[in-house]
Write a protein that holds these residues in place. Structure first.
Motif, PDB file in Angstrom:
ATOM      1  N   ASP A 156     -10.509  -9.745  -0.171  1.00  0.00           N
ATOM      2  CA  ASP A 156      -9.202 -10.408  -0.112  1.00  0.00           C
ATOM      3  C   ASP A 156      -8.067  -9.405  -0.298  1.00  0.00           C
ATOM      4  N   ASN A 157      -8.223  -8.520  -1.275  1.00  0.00           N
ATOM      5  CA  ASN A 157      -7.163  -7.558  -1.578  1.00  0.00           C
ATOM      6  C   ASN A 157      -6.931  -6.574  -0.439  1.00  0.00           C
ATOM      7  N   ILE A 158      -8.003  -6.146   0.216  1.00  0.00           N
ATOM      8  CA  ILE A 158      -7.866  -5.187   1.318  1.00  0.00           C
ATOM      9  C   ILE A 158      -7.103  -5.808   2.480  1.00  0.00           C
ATOM     10  N   ILE A 159      -7.449  -7.042   2.850  1.00  0.00           N
ATOM     11  CA  ILE A 159      -6.732  -7.709   3.936  1.00  0.00           C
ATOM     12  C   ILE A 159      -5.266  -7.917   3.553  1.00  0.00           C
ATOM     13  N   PHE A 160      -5.030  -8.326   2.308  1.00  0.00           N
ATOM     14  CA  PHE A 160      -3.649  -8.535   1.842  1.00  0.00           C
ATOM     15  C   PHE A 160      -2.848  -7.240   1.925  1.00  0.00           C
ATOM     16  N   LEU A 161      -3.425  -6.147   1.462  1.00  0.00           N
ATOM     17  CA  LEU A 161      -2.701  -4.882   1.415  1.00  0.00           C
ATOM     18  C   LEU A 161      -2.452  -4.327   2.821  1.00  0.00           C
ATOM     19  N   ILE A 162      -3.428  -4.480   3.714  1.00  0.00           N
ATOM     20  CA  ILE A 162      -3.221  -4.040   5.102  1.00  0.00           C
ATOM     21  C   ILE A 162      -2.071  -4.814   5.733  1.00  0.00           C
ATOM     22  N   ASN A 163      -2.080  -6.132   5.554  1.00  0.00           N
ATOM     23  CA  ASN A 163      -1.005  -6.961   6.124  1.00  0.00           C
ATOM     24  C   ASN A 163       0.350  -6.620   5.502  1.00  0.00           C
ATOM     25  N   LYS A 164       0.347  -6.361   4.204  1.00  0.00           N
ATOM     26  CA  LYS A 164       1.591  -6.014   3.514  1.00  0.00           C
ATOM     27  C   LYS A 164       2.161  -4.703   4.047  1.00  0.00           C
ATOM     28  N   LYS A 165       1.303  -3.713   4.217  1.00  0.00           N
ATOM     29  CA  LYS A 165       1.774  -2.412   4.697  1.00  0.00           C
ATOM     30  C   LYS A 165       2.244  -2.505   6.151  1.00  0.00           C
ATOM     31  N   LYS A 166       1.589  -3.349   6.924  1.00  0.00           N
ATOM     32  CA  LYS A 166       2.056  -3.537   8.302  1.00  0.00           C
ATOM     33  C   LYS A 166       3.455  -4.141   8.312  1.00  0.00           C
ATOM     34  N   GLU A 167       3.679  -5.156   7.497  1.00  0.00           N
ATOM     35  CA  GLU A 167       4.981  -5.799   7.467  1.00  0.00           C
ATOM     36  C   GLU A 167       6.066  -4.850   6.967  1.00  0.00           C
ATOM     37  N   GLU A 168       5.710  -3.974   6.029  1.00  0.00           N
ATOM     38  CA  GLU A 168       6.700  -3.072   5.447  1.00  0.00           C
ATOM     39  C   GLU A 168       7.009  -1.869   6.334  1.00  0.00           C
TER      40      GLU A 168
END
Length: 343
Positions: A113-125
């Protein structure tokens, strides 16, 4: 007459088999593996453009295990990608093997869960102008002891992400799939380098030794996953001071080579006190220079072509995109690392 017909039939069958294993379309790719804030240099952009690169595998972060804090991301990149480039970005996550040796299933559920969240977060940022990401890649040197947990994690990741997941595949698990298992992913990238522990066998090139490479490949077996290929386009110098390994040097080879005296194959002795790239070299220091030449890469490609079963379309990735390392190759040589797979 019968012998002639049999000979013609044999030739046709042989040609058919040969063609069936030929790569018809190569997708050009690079890995980008720097662990700090980064922005592609102008030279690196020119390389991407001149080589018609369609994919860039970018290390987003690493994951390591901490006995107090659990599994935590480290070595994050603050990406700075340029607006609407003509290639796809594939986020990569390097996960240390100890994560799977020390984690329970519940912790791996959280990690996925954390890996998918962090990948999506970094993409958005950082990647707002990049088109939708449709693939992520996990990189782990899994072992027999960690296999069950790693495969469990990959399965969980697939359930969450619901898009394409790939992983890296080292040569040992490629050669022994019955023992090491087949990772539950959509496809794998066979990493055709780093075959030898540099501190255990000091007589061979630890990045790429084509004799060692041949030992792991089997032309009579097709791996049950789609295989892409990764090749090394980097060299390094291992510095030994007082006969003890000190560090790896990745840059300024042309400045260092003039002060080196060859002592045996791959090994050199420093002949002058000098500071280069924040490294103080002293007279008498030993350096093992694992150089990867275009000739060695082409030799490796021929071995791979003869001994790996490919699908019609395959991604060939060069590790990695670094203008300093790529100075030793001409544009024509880099281009050949891709084109040789279709010849």
């Amino acid at each position: 007459m019968k012998k002639s017909l049999l000979l013609i039939l044999f030739i046709l069958v042989f040609q058919s088999c040969s063609k069936s294993n030929k790569v018809e379309n190569v997708e050009h790719a690079f890995y980008y593996w720097k662990s700090d804030n980064w922005r592609l240099s102008e030279n690196e952009k020119k390389i991407i453009d001149s080589q018609n690169v369609s994919k860039l595998y970018v290390k987003f972060f690493e994951v390591e295990h901490n006995d107090l804090m659990g599994n935590i991301p480290v070595s994050k990149n603050n990406l700075s990608i340029y607006s609407k480039e003509n290639y796809s970005i594939i986020p990569c996550v390097y996960i240390r093997n100890e994560v799977f040796l020390k984690s329970k299933k519940e912790e791996l559920d959280i990690l996925a869960d954390n890996i998918i969240f962090l990948i999506n977060k970094k993409k958005e940022e950082h990647l707002r102008d990049v088109e939708e990401i449709n693939e992520i890649q996990m990189d782990c040197d899994w072992t027999l002891k960690s296999k069950e947990n790693y495969f469990y994690f990959l399965t969980k990741l697939k359930q969450i992400y619901k898009k394409k997941i790939s992983c890296t595949l080292r040569l040992y698990p490629y050669k022994y799939p019955e023992k090491m298992g087949i990772p539950p992913v959509d496809k794998a990238t066979l990493m055709c380098y780093n075959l030898i522990n540099p501190l255990e066998d000091k007589s061979k090139n630890s990045i790429l030794d084509t004799n060692e490479l041949s030992k792991y490949l089997n032309k009579n077996r097709k791996y049950p996953l789609h295989l892409d290929i990764a090749l090394p386009v980097y060299s390094w110098m291992q510095l030994f001071q007082n006969n003890e390994f000190t560090k790896v040097i990745y840059t300024d080879f042309e400045k260092i080579k003039p002060i080196l005296k060859p002592v045996k194959p791959l090994w050199f002795e420093v002949t002058k006190d000098i500071t280069i790239a924040d490294v103080y070299l002293r007279i008498g220091d030993k350096i093992k220079y694992d150089e990867i030449t275009a000739k060695e890469i082409k030799k490796a490609i021929e071995i791979i072509k003869k001994n790996v079963n490919f699908d019609k379309q395959t991604t060939i990735s060069l590790f990695h995109l670094d203008e300093e390392q790529l100075k030793q190759y001409s544009n024509e040589e880099i281009s050949s690392f891709y084109s040789l797979f279709t010849e």
